[in-house]
Design an enzyme around this catalytic site. Structure first.
Site, PDB file in Angstrom:
ATOM      1  N   ASP A  87      -5.125 -13.204  11.580  1.00  0.00           N
ATOM      2  CA  ASP A  87      -5.459 -12.689  10.250  1.00  0.00           C
ATOM      3  C   ASP A  87      -4.927 -11.271  10.029  1.00  0.00           C
ATOM      4  O   ASP A  87      -4.536 -10.921   8.919  1.00  0.00           O
ATOM      5  CB  ASP A  87      -6.992 -12.704  10.094  1.00  0.00           C
ATOM      6  CG  ASP A  87      -7.437 -12.496   8.657  1.00  0.00           C
ATOM      7  OD1 ASP A  87      -6.855 -13.137   7.768  1.00  0.00           O
ATOM      8  OD2 ASP A  87      -8.361 -11.695   8.431  1.00  0.00           O
ATOM      9  N   LYS A 100       0.858  -1.197   0.000  1.00  0.00           N
ATOM     10  CA  LYS A 100       0.000   0.000   0.000  1.00  0.00           C
ATOM     11  C   LYS A 100       0.892   1.245   0.000  1.00  0.00           C
ATOM     12  O   LYS A 100       1.820   1.338   0.796  1.00  0.00           O
ATOM     13  CB  LYS A 100      -0.904   0.002   1.242  1.00  0.00           C
ATOM     14  CG  LYS A 100      -1.945  -1.126   1.247  1.00  0.00           C
ATOM     15  CD  LYS A 100      -2.860  -1.004   2.434  1.00  0.00           C
ATOM     16  CE  LYS A 100      -3.715  -2.242   2.617  1.00  0.00           C
ATOM     17  NZ  LYS A 100      -4.765  -2.412   1.616  1.00  0.00           N
ATOM     18  N   HIS A 111      -0.331  -7.624   9.394  1.00  0.00           N
ATOM     19  CA  HIS A 111      -0.503  -6.264   8.864  1.00  0.00           C
ATOM     20  C   HIS A 111      -0.254  -5.195   9.943  1.00  0.00           C
ATOM     21  O   HIS A 111       0.412  -4.191   9.693  1.00  0.00           O
ATOM     22  CB  HIS A 111      -1.909  -6.082   8.289  1.00  0.00           C
ATOM     23  CG  HIS A 111      -2.292  -7.122   7.280  1.00  0.00           C
ATOM     24  ND1 HIS A 111      -1.396  -7.658   6.389  1.00  0.00           N
ATOM     25  CD2 HIS A 111      -3.479  -7.733   7.010  1.00  0.00           C
ATOM     26  CE1 HIS A 111      -2.018  -8.546   5.618  1.00  0.00           C
ATOM     27  NE2 HIS A 111      -3.280  -8.615   5.986  1.00  0.00           N
TER      28      HIS A 111
HETATM   29  C1  BG6 Z   1      -6.274 -10.038   4.575  1.00  0.00           C
HETATM   30  C2  BG6 Z   1      -7.181 -10.736   5.540  1.00  0.00           C
HETATM   31  O1  BG6 Z   1      -4.941 -10.371   4.812  1.00  0.00           O
HETATM   32  O2  BG6 Z   1      -6.430  -8.635   4.744  1.00  0.00           O
HETATM   33  C3  BG6 Z   1      -8.631 -10.324   5.344  1.00  0.00           C
HETATM   34  O3  BG6 Z   1      -7.065 -12.146   5.357  1.00  0.00           O
HETATM   35  C4  BG6 Z   1      -8.744  -8.822   5.428  1.00  0.00           C
HETATM   36  O4  BG6 Z   1      -9.469 -10.931   6.314  1.00  0.00           O
HETATM   37  C5  BG6 Z   1      -7.739  -8.166   4.496  1.00  0.00           C
HETATM   38  O5  BG6 Z   1     -10.058  -8.469   5.049  1.00  0.00           O
HETATM   39  C6  BG6 Z   1      -7.730  -6.680   4.693  1.00  0.00           C
HETATM   40  O6  BG6 Z   1      -6.979  -6.121   3.664  1.00  0.00           O
HETATM   41  P1  BG6 Z   1      -7.285  -4.649   3.153  1.00  0.00           P
HETATM   42  O7  BG6 Z   1      -6.239  -4.417   2.121  1.00  0.00           O
HETATM   43  O8  BG6 Z   1      -8.685  -4.658   2.629  1.00  0.00           O
HETATM   44  O9  BG6 Z   1      -7.154  -3.792   4.361  1.00  0.00           O
END
Ligand code: BG6
Length: 642
Positions: free
Chosen positions: A258, A205, A263
């Protein structure tokens, strides 16, 4: 030490500074018939092609179970592009160029002959297109197959391909600390650390990469970047969607695995790491790993007080659609103990951050979709203007869907008296850059093709992030939650997450996007700048269940947005005339027409509201005369029909 015999990787070519280099080589996608390829990889490759970042000597080979020919593979990707391309305008010639570079070989992942065929095709395509000599293997497959495919690739000699071969591994990387360690060990037996590219799509991102630019290219903030000046940091990634069709995966996973373990930890590392001396991949990855190693692993006491979990029950989204309870979602058990929400307070035990908490929060089926990092600065103890100690300066990184950086500060309001008002300084991607929207995978594929691992996770980063969350996972498994479901779908999440911050004398900064106000008929067509101005002028207010926020007949001077909780509107004889929930605006009619309140509004549960004072409302409206005319027109129609 790894026992692999793989060749040393070629040195990465520069991705930073100067004219971009064109990427060349052979991209081999294992699992190419799946969703990831169609939805994200192919649109990203097409964007790279359109931006002139793929060289002539580039080609893609897909392998999967489907018995497809090259032509059938091309057709499936062409159809996918019609749906998933992110390009504003199509460039047929570039797509044709890319499509002519797509090849396919069918194969089962456990069949050595399939890998032998793949190698033959690689030689053939490599010669035909000139793409030989730089191979990127993309494992676009279920993690259940990682071990098997890793073995087969190694047995077929992929790690030692001439010219270098790298391996991209998708998340989830393990399901806990021990499986992540086992997976790393299995990979490192056959591949060198430099060959393994563990993907976290958050690093693709722009706004996440910009954290690095912000930290390193703006020395203005460097002296303030420590616990002496910063009160705390909040990192939130909230989603409005529930688990939808992913119940089977999600019920084994939960939000900690997850989102938090990967993240949110990536964002935490970028925001809090020591600034690396250079943008060299090693320097950046070393700084990130060092930061995670300084994060205190939650102990018994922290598990009890600093970790909140939640699971959604049925509810209604702010657009009125209903959401089933998590336990009624397909493939989820009626007694599931899986968390769909988590809020965790962490401490970083190093000189820079000692004593300053970082709060992480993520969840599904919440009121708002948004990822934000809020840095709250300390208020000056003896501020000459008494600038609200409770209204400190904030630095907000809008990761998505709004993209930008904002500083919330105070400004003198125009006029003869010295009155302060909250104001925002804002850098907005949409207003600043004229770039086509990407999938986020462009930069990841591009850097991996160039052999630049900066945006990929090293073994120690992945394992340390598991070490941090493992005690939480253990505790929550050993002690199933007694109160699930403990938040309503479409709400802000469990109350306990609020209480965790309230105990520290803090509160979550709910960063409202303009679309929150747009849900009110009055502001549906208002320009974004007006909505942003209104939101900035709002202040938070918490009320207990039973509190009358508005008294019928009173001449009210404020309007409200309900952020959390439920309120009822009561008519002349005390009968209920409406129910107000998260996302609803109320009280704005009385402001517009200076009329007495037509209904009493009473909180049915503890509520968090945002309040906009009448004076602010009128001043802002005066600043936007065209919009004011529209708002009045809609309001007048509404009044006539009520
Ligand atoms: C993914 C998860 O890694 O990231 C999902 O498995 C989640 O559950 C997604 O919805 C969120 O990604 P973004 O880019 O929409 O914030």
């Amino acid at each position: 030490m790894p026992t692999h015999s793989a060749q040393r990787e070629p040195q990465p070519e520069p991705r930073v500074h100067g004219a971009p280099v064109m990427a060349r080589g052979l991209l081999v996608i294992l699992g190419a018939s799946g969703d990831l390829t169609k939805r994200l990889l192919m649109p990203a490759l097409y964007n790279l092609a359109c931006d002139g970042l793929l060289a002539e000597d580039f080609a893609i080979i897909g392998m999967a179970r489907q018995e497809w020919t090259h032509e059938e593979f091309r057709l499936s990707q062409r159809q996918g592009m019609e749906k998933f391309s992110t390009r504003r305008s199509a460039d047929a010639a570039r797509w044709q160029w890319l499509e002519s570079r797509l090849y396919y070989t069918p194969g089962e992942f456990d069949d050595p002959a399939a890998y032998a065929r793949l190698k033959e095709l690689m030689v053939e395509v490599g010669e035909q297109t000139g793409a030989a000599g730089n191979t990127l293997l993309y494992l676009a497959i279920s993690p259940d197959f990682f071990g098997l495919v890793n073995q087969q690739l190694a047995a077929a000699g992929f790690a030692n391909l001439a010219g270098g071969c790298r391996l991209i591994v998708e998340k989830p990387f393990g399901k806990d600390l021990s499986s992540a360690r086992a997976l790393n060990a299995a990979l490192l037996e056959r591949w060198s650390e430099e060959q393994i590219y563990r993907i976290d799509h958050y690093l693709g991102k722009e706004t996440v990469q910009n954290l690095l630019a912000f930290r390193l290219a703006n020395p203005l903030f460097a002296p303030l970047w420590n616990a002496r000046h910063i009160d705390h940091i909040q990192i939130s990634a909230t989603e409005t969607v529930g688990v939808e069709t992913r119940g089977e995966y999600y019920d084994r996973t939960g939000v900690v695995r997850d989102m938090l373990q990967n993240h949110l930890m990536q964002m935490l590392a970028y925001v809090c790491m020591e600034p690396p001396a250079t943008l060299d991949p090693d320097a950046v990855r070393e700084a990130k790993s060092a930061l995670l190693k300084a994060v205190r692993v939650p102990d018994e006491a922290a598990l009890a007080t600093d970790c909140v979990r939640g699971q959604y029950g049925e509810g209604v989204r702010t657009d009125g659609t209903s959401v089933a309870a998590y336990r009624s979602e397909p493939h989820v058990g009626q007694d599931s103990n899986t968390e769909t929400f988590a809020a965790i307070k962490l401490h970083i035990d190093n000189d820079r951050w000692a004593g300053m908490p970082v709060y992480l929060r993520s969840g599904k089926a919440l009121w708002k979709r948004g990822t934000e990092i809020v840095v709250q600065f300390k208020a000056a103890a003896d501020a000459p203007l008494g600038t609200a100690a409770g209204d400190p300066n904030l630095l907000i990184f809008h990761i998505q869907p709004l993209q930008g950086v904002e500083i919330r500060m105070h400004a003198k309001r125009p006029g003869p008296t010295f009155v302060l008002q909250r104001a925002g300084m804002r850098f907005d991607y949409a207003e600043t850059f004229e770039a086509s929207r990407g999938t986020g995978y462009e930069v990841l594929l591009y850097s991996a093709l160039l052999g630049d691992p900066t945006l990929f996770s090293r073994t120690d980063f992945v394992e340390t992030s598991w070490e941090i969350v493992q005690p939480v996972l253990n505790a929550w498994r050993e002690h199933p939650a007694a109160d699930y479901p403990n938040y309503r779908a479409g709400s802000w999440g469990p109350r306990a997450a609020e209480e965790m911050l309230e105990r520290d004398g803090r509160h979550w900064h709910e960063i409202l996007n303009p679309d929150v106000l747009k849900r009110s008929q009055l502001f549906a067509t208002a320009p974004a700048v007006l909505l942003n101005t209104l939101l900035l002028a709002m202040r938070p207010l918490s009320v207990d269940a039973g509190t009358c926020v508005i008294e019928r007949g009173a001449t009210g001077g404020e309007m409200y947005v309900a952020c959390r909780g439920e309120l009822e509107a009561l008519g002349a004889s005390g009968q209920r005339v409406g129910l107000l929930r998260e996302g609803d605006c109320f009280g704005e009619m009385a402001l517009l027409f200076d009329q007495p309140r037509s209904a009493t509004v009473r909180a049915l549960s503890p509520c968090d509201l945002l309040v906009l004072g009448g004076e602010d409302f009128r001043r802002i409206m005066r600043d936007f005369p065209d919009a004011e005319a529209d708002v009045r027109r809609v309001a007048t129609q509404r009044r006539q029909h009520s």
